[in-house]
Design a protein around this motif. Structure first.
Motif, short mmCIF file in Angstrom:
data_model
loop_
_atom_site.label_atom_id
_atom_site.label_comp_id
_atom_site.label_asym_id
_atom_site.label_seq_id
_atom_site.Cartn_x
_atom_site.Cartn_y
_atom_site.Cartn_z
N LEU A 1 21.16 21.93 8.74
CA LEU A 1 21.96 20.97 9.49
C LEU A 1 21.04 20.15 10.38
CD1 LEU A 1 24.73 19.88 10.44
CD2 LEU A 1 24.80 21.79 12.08
N PHE A 2 21.18 18.83 10.33
CA PHE A 2 20.34 17.92 11.10
C PHE A 2 21.18 17.19 12.13
CE2 PHE A 2 18.48 18.59 6.99
CZ PHE A 2 17.17 18.90 7.31
N LEU A 3 20.69 17.22 13.39
CA LEU A 3 21.43 16.62 14.49
C LEU A 3 20.59 15.60 15.24
CD1 LEU A 3 22.94 19.89 15.98
CD2 LEU A 3 23.97 18.37 14.27
N CYS A 4 21.23 14.54 15.65
CA CYS A 4 20.62 13.57 16.56
C CYS A 4 21.74 13.06 17.46
CB CYS A 4 19.87 12.46 15.82
SG CYS A 4 20.87 11.39 14.77
N GLY A 5 21.54 11.95 18.11
CA GLY A 5 22.54 11.46 19.04
C GLY A 5 23.80 10.94 18.36
N ALA B 1 24.98 15.48 11.66
CA ALA B 1 26.01 15.12 12.64
C ALA B 1 25.32 14.62 13.90
CB ALA B 1 26.90 16.31 12.95
N GLY B 2 26.15 14.12 14.81
CA GLY B 2 25.64 13.64 16.09
C GLY B 2 26.24 14.40 17.24
N LEU B 3 25.52 14.42 18.35
CA LEU B 3 25.96 15.13 19.55
C LEU B 3 26.61 14.21 20.58
CD1 LEU B 3 22.82 17.40 19.87
CD2 LEU B 3 25.15 18.18 19.42
N SER B 4 26.49 12.91 20.44
CA SER B 4 27.07 11.97 21.39
C SER B 4 28.58 11.85 21.17
CB SER B 4 26.43 10.59 21.25
OG SER B 4 25.06 10.64 21.56
N HIS B 5 29.28 11.49 22.23
CA HIS B 5 30.73 11.34 22.12
C HIS B 5 31.11 10.21 21.16
CE1 HIS B 5 29.70 8.33 25.15
NE2 HIS B 5 30.83 7.73 24.83
N ASP B 6 30.22 9.26 20.94
CA ASP B 6 30.51 8.15 20.03
C ASP B 6 29.72 8.24 18.72
OD1 ASP B 6 28.07 7.65 21.27
OD2 ASP B 6 28.42 5.50 21.46
N ALA B 7 29.35 9.45 18.33
CA ALA B 7 28.61 9.65 17.08
C ALA B 7 29.46 9.24 15.88
CB ALA B 7 28.20 11.11 16.94
N ASP B 8 28.81 8.71 14.86
CA ASP B 8 29.52 8.35 13.63
C ASP B 8 30.10 9.59 12.96
OD1 ASP B 8 28.77 5.78 14.16
OD2 ASP B 8 27.38 5.60 12.48
N GLU B 9 29.37 10.67 12.97
CA GLU B 9 29.80 11.96 12.40
C GLU B 9 29.62 12.99 13.51
OE1 GLU B 9 31.24 14.68 9.76
OE2 GLU B 9 30.96 12.56 9.24
N LYS B 10 30.70 13.34 14.19
CA LYS B 10 30.63 14.24 15.34
C LYS B 10 30.47 15.69 14.88
CE LYS B 10 32.25 14.36 19.94
NZ LYS B 10 31.00 14.75 20.53
N LEU B 11 29.60 16.42 15.54
CA LEU B 11 29.32 17.82 15.21
C LEU B 11 30.54 18.70 15.39
CD1 LEU B 11 27.27 20.06 14.50
CD2 LEU B 11 26.76 20.19 16.96
N SER B 12 30.75 19.61 14.45
CA SER B 12 31.86 20.57 14.52
C SER B 12 31.32 22.00 14.52
CB SER B 12 32.81 20.39 13.34
OG SER B 12 32.18 20.83 12.14
N ALA B 13 32.11 22.91 15.01
CA ALA B 13 31.75 24.33 14.99
C ALA B 13 31.61 24.83 13.55
CB ALA B 13 32.79 25.15 15.74
N GLU B 14 32.38 24.27 12.64
CA GLU B 14 32.30 24.67 11.23
C GLU B 14 30.93 24.34 10.64
OE1 GLU B 14 34.90 22.79 12.46
OE2 GLU B 14 36.32 24.46 12.55
N GLN B 15 30.37 23.20 11.04
CA GLN B 15 29.04 22.84 10.55
C GLN B 15 27.98 23.82 11.06
OE1 GLN B 15 29.51 18.75 12.00
NE2 GLN B 15 28.65 18.07 10.04
N ILE B 16 28.11 24.21 12.31
CA ILE B 16 27.17 25.19 12.88
C ILE B 16 27.30 26.52 12.14
CG2 ILE B 16 26.58 26.54 14.93
CD1 ILE B 16 27.41 24.05 16.57
N ASP B 17 28.51 26.94 11.88
CA ASP B 17 28.74 28.20 11.17
C ASP B 17 28.13 28.15 9.77
OD1 ASP B 17 29.97 30.83 10.97
OD2 ASP B 17 31.32 29.88 9.53
N TRP B 18 28.22 27.02 9.11
CA TRP B 18 27.69 26.83 7.75
C TRP B 18 26.16 26.90 7.72
CZ3 TRP B 18 24.61 22.59 6.40
CH2 TRP B 18 24.37 22.42 5.04
N ALA B 19 25.52 26.43 8.78
CA ALA B 19 24.07 26.23 8.77
C ALA B 19 23.28 27.54 8.89
CB ALA B 19 23.67 25.31 9.93
#
Length: 108
Positions: A5-9, A33-51
């Motif tokens: 899983l790759f994260l940026c703003g 996914a992104g960590l900012s409130h206005d990210a195009d693809e906002k990070l979810s707990a499901e993505q973290i669980d998958w990674a």
């Protein structure tokens, strides 16, 4: 299969580039996914669980990730890549910076 899983703003330039690079390698599945409130693809707990491994571009993003999802990260490996936010998607210089760092962690 390793789930990376790759994260940026905002999930617009760095994390999609890193995901596309790593997705070309056998045995690697990717998401971003992104960590900012206005990210195009906002990070979810499901993505973290998958990674299996989570990559962030900057140290401040690792801190933000840990503050937003402390319980979900308990047994997760988080790798800081130290990639500044001054590149466009798949910019050759960005690809050149990311490729050896990702290869070292994902392929060995």
């Amino acid at each position: 299969m390793t789930n990376a899983l790759f994260l940026c703003g905002k999930a617009r330039m760095r994390s999609p580039t890193a995901a596309d690079i790593a997705a070309r390698w056998p045995g690697i599945a990717t998401d971003f996914a992104g960590l900012s409130h206005d990210a195009d693809e906002k990070l979810s707990a499901e993505q973290i669980d998958w990674a299996d491994v989570i990559f962030v571009m900057e140290t401040r993003q690792a801190k933000r990730l840990k503050s937003q999802f402390p319980a979900a990260l308990r047994d997760k490996r988080v790798v800081v890549l130290n990639i500044p936010d001054n590149f466009s998607y798949m910019q050759p210089e960005l690809v050149d910076l990311l490729t050896p760092k990702l290869r070292a962690v994902l392929i060995g």
